[in-house]
Motif scaffolding. Structure first.
Motif, PDB file in Angstrom:
ATOM      1  N   THR A 193       0.818  -1.207   0.000  1.00  0.00           N
ATOM      2  CA  THR A 193       0.000   0.000   0.000  1.00  0.00           C
ATOM      3  C   THR A 193       0.856   1.263   0.000  1.00  0.00           C
ATOM      4  O   THR A 193       1.949   1.297   0.580  1.00  0.00           O
ATOM      5  N   GLN A 194       0.329   2.284  -0.663  1.00  0.00           N
ATOM      6  CA  GLN A 194       0.987   3.589  -0.675  1.00  0.00           C
ATOM      7  C   GLN A 194       0.262   4.596   0.216  1.00  0.00           C
ATOM      8  O   GLN A 194       0.673   5.750   0.308  1.00  0.00           O
ATOM      9  N   ASP A 195      -0.816   4.152   0.860  1.00  0.00           N
ATOM     10  CA  ASP A 195      -1.594   5.000   1.763  1.00  0.00           C
ATOM     11  C   ASP A 195      -0.923   5.012   3.135  1.00  0.00           C
ATOM     12  O   ASP A 195      -0.877   3.987   3.825  1.00  0.00           O
ATOM     13  N   LYS A 196      -0.397   6.160   3.539  1.00  0.00           N
ATOM     14  CA  LYS A 196       0.357   6.240   4.792  1.00  0.00           C
ATOM     15  C   LYS A 196      -0.512   5.945   6.010  1.00  0.00           C
ATOM     16  O   LYS A 196      -0.071   5.264   6.942  1.00  0.00           O
ATOM     17  N   LEU A 198      -3.211   4.063   6.132  1.00  0.00           N
ATOM     18  CA  LEU A 198      -3.484   2.628   6.147  1.00  0.00           C
ATOM     19  C   LEU A 198      -2.259   1.853   6.610  1.00  0.00           C
ATOM     20  O   LEU A 198      -2.364   0.877   7.354  1.00  0.00           O
ATOM     21  N   ARG A 199      -1.090   2.305   6.178  1.00  0.00           N
ATOM     22  CA  ARG A 199       0.143   1.621   6.584  1.00  0.00           C
ATOM     23  C   ARG A 199       0.335   1.670   8.093  1.00  0.00           C
ATOM     24  O   ARG A 199       0.701   0.667   8.712  1.00  0.00           O
ATOM     25  N   ASN A 429      -5.695   0.201  -5.547  1.00  0.00           N
ATOM     26  CA  ASN A 429      -4.516   0.894  -6.050  1.00  0.00           C
ATOM     27  C   ASN A 429      -3.326   0.391  -5.251  1.00  0.00           C
ATOM     28  O   ASN A 429      -3.073   0.847  -4.152  1.00  0.00           O
TER      29      ASN A 429
END
Length: 438
Positions: A193-196, A198-199, A429
């Motif tokens: 994932t690239q969602d900070k 969510l990370r 994504n």
């Protein structure tokens, strides 16, 4: 009321399986590893939810093949040969079993592991589907972790945490190993994932998973966590940060957990004085002596009541290795060991080749799947978990990853091999490094 909610969920999964058969495989992972039906309080406890969803997935797949007027594309892999060989040997050992009726009943139960693996192999044929399957497995266990981790924190880590009722890892010891196996799959999600935001949520879930597993008070689970953590550090891209975090984690555990818990975990190093450890060694001796008497075919499934009758009987072999050795002989143990260890070594090779072929996703998937299987092998030292579904699912995930990596190297596009409907119509994504999935 809870049973009706579970029934509605099952109906929804059945419709998804008929519409997109590959989603049925994800549904099977949910029912198998989260085991929500175990929380039912009436008819759903005994309702064959897994079999219903499996049938719907199979029907959906066959209907799609009929609509497309095509035959199923089955790609051979040596792991399938290993599975067929292993289950064939289970038939042989059951024929010569000391308790034939009990052995046949257990054989039927173990045979149920295979058909979903075939569907997985046929339907999970793109990176996106493979990622979603591994994430589903991780989340299925993680949802139980949230419940158990919350309980652990509220009780000050003094009470034990257990898995879903009626599942293969409902006991505290098995639950700890299952959680240890799920943590590397969560790290795949972190890297994808690239969602900070969510990370950070996933990382918090990983920390909660550690505390939940430690709160099981399981020494076998502790061995599994240690083995898994060492490999996580090995595969970490920032070892200079990972190592201090591990040290801080050890210090935090020493400060938070009670002296009684620390003493129990410390007894791993002083097993000569631990009554439980000595009892297990006595059980292992019974299994070893039984294997020596029948070294080729073993004594068959569930032979422990007969073999241990002279010393009061035992309820479990307390080691998957002794379990396989006593029940299926040295041949059965060698086949199982070749399948699992061969997969672990093959994943290590894939992780290295992924760097050479510029497939960072292959390195990530292979490394984390290898870590999960090593966690299983470590937990199997002191737990009778030879017939778990989870390691066989991870083995087949590894086989799918190898197949996809080979197709990429050969220039074959994944979308030309799609079965069960595309995954690209989902709003996802996902990236690995700079490699865009969609």
């Amino acid at each position: 009321m809870r049973d009706y909610a579970l029934l509605v969920i099952l109906v929804g999964l059945v419709f998804l399986a008929l519409y997109r058969p590959w989603l049925g495989v994800l549904g099977l992972a949910v029912l198998g590893f989260m085991h929500p039906q175990g929380y039912g309080d009436a008819f759903m406890k005994t309702f064959p939810a897994y079999m219903v969803l499996f049938a719907a997935t199979g029907i959906g797949y066959l209907a799609e093949q009929f609509r497309l007027k095509s035959w199923p594309q089955f790609h051979w892999d040596w792991r399938f040969g290993g599975l067929i060989f292993l289950w064939g040997w289970f038939f042989v050992s059951s024929h010569y079993a000391l308790a034939p009726f009990a052995a046949r009943e257990k054989l039927v139960e173990v045979l149920k592991i295979l058909p979903p693996l075939v569907l997985m192999w046929l339907l999970i044929d793109t990176r996106e589907k493979l990622f979603l399957l591994m994430t589903t497995i991780a989340l299925s266990i993680a949802l139980v972790v949230i419940k158990g981790g919350y309980w652990a924190v509220m009780t000050g880590f003094h009470d034990r945490v257990y898995g879903p009722p009626g599942s293969q890892y409902g006991d505290n010891n098995e639950f700890a190993v299952a959680v240890a196996m799920s943590i590397p799959l969560l790290f795949i999600w972190v890297r994808e994932t690239q969602d900070k935001a969510l990370r950070w949520m996933i990382l918090a879930l990983i920390v909660l998973s550690y505390f939940s597993a430690l709160s099981s008070w399981s020494r076998g689970g502790m061995l599994s966590l240690i083995a898994m953590t060492l490999l996580l550090v090995w595969y970490s891209r920032r070892k200079f940060l990972a190592i201090p975090l591990v040290v801080l984690g050890i210090l935090a555990v020493s400060a938070v957990f009670s002296e009684k818990w620390l003493g129990r975990m410390g007894s791993i190093l002083s097993f000569e004085q631990d009554a439980s450890a000595q009892s297990r060694m006595g059980i292992w001796k019974v299994g070893w002596e039984a294997a020596i008497k029948h070294p080729v075919v073993g004594n068959g499934f569930d032979s422990w009541p007969i073999l241990s009758a002279s010393n009061g009987g035992i309820m479990d072999w307390h080691s998957a290795y002794i379990e396989l050795l006593a029940e299926h002989g040295f041949v059965g143990l060698a086949i199982w060991g070749g399948l699992v260890l061969g997969t672990v070594l093959g994943l290590g090779f894939l992780a290295r080749s992924g760097r050479r072929t510029r497939q960072p996703w292959a390195t990530t998937y292979a490394g984390m799947l290898q870590t999960s299987l090593v966690a299983y092998l470590a937990g199997a030292l002191t737990l009778g978990i030879a017939y778990w579904e989870l390691p066989f699912w991870l083995i087949m995930c590894g086989a799918v990853a190898v197949r996809l990596a080979k197709n990429h190297t050969s220039g074959i596009r994944h979308d030309t091999l799609t079965s069960g409907g595309p995954a690209g119509d989902l709003s996802i994504n996902l990236t690995v490094g700079r490699d865009q999935l969609r």
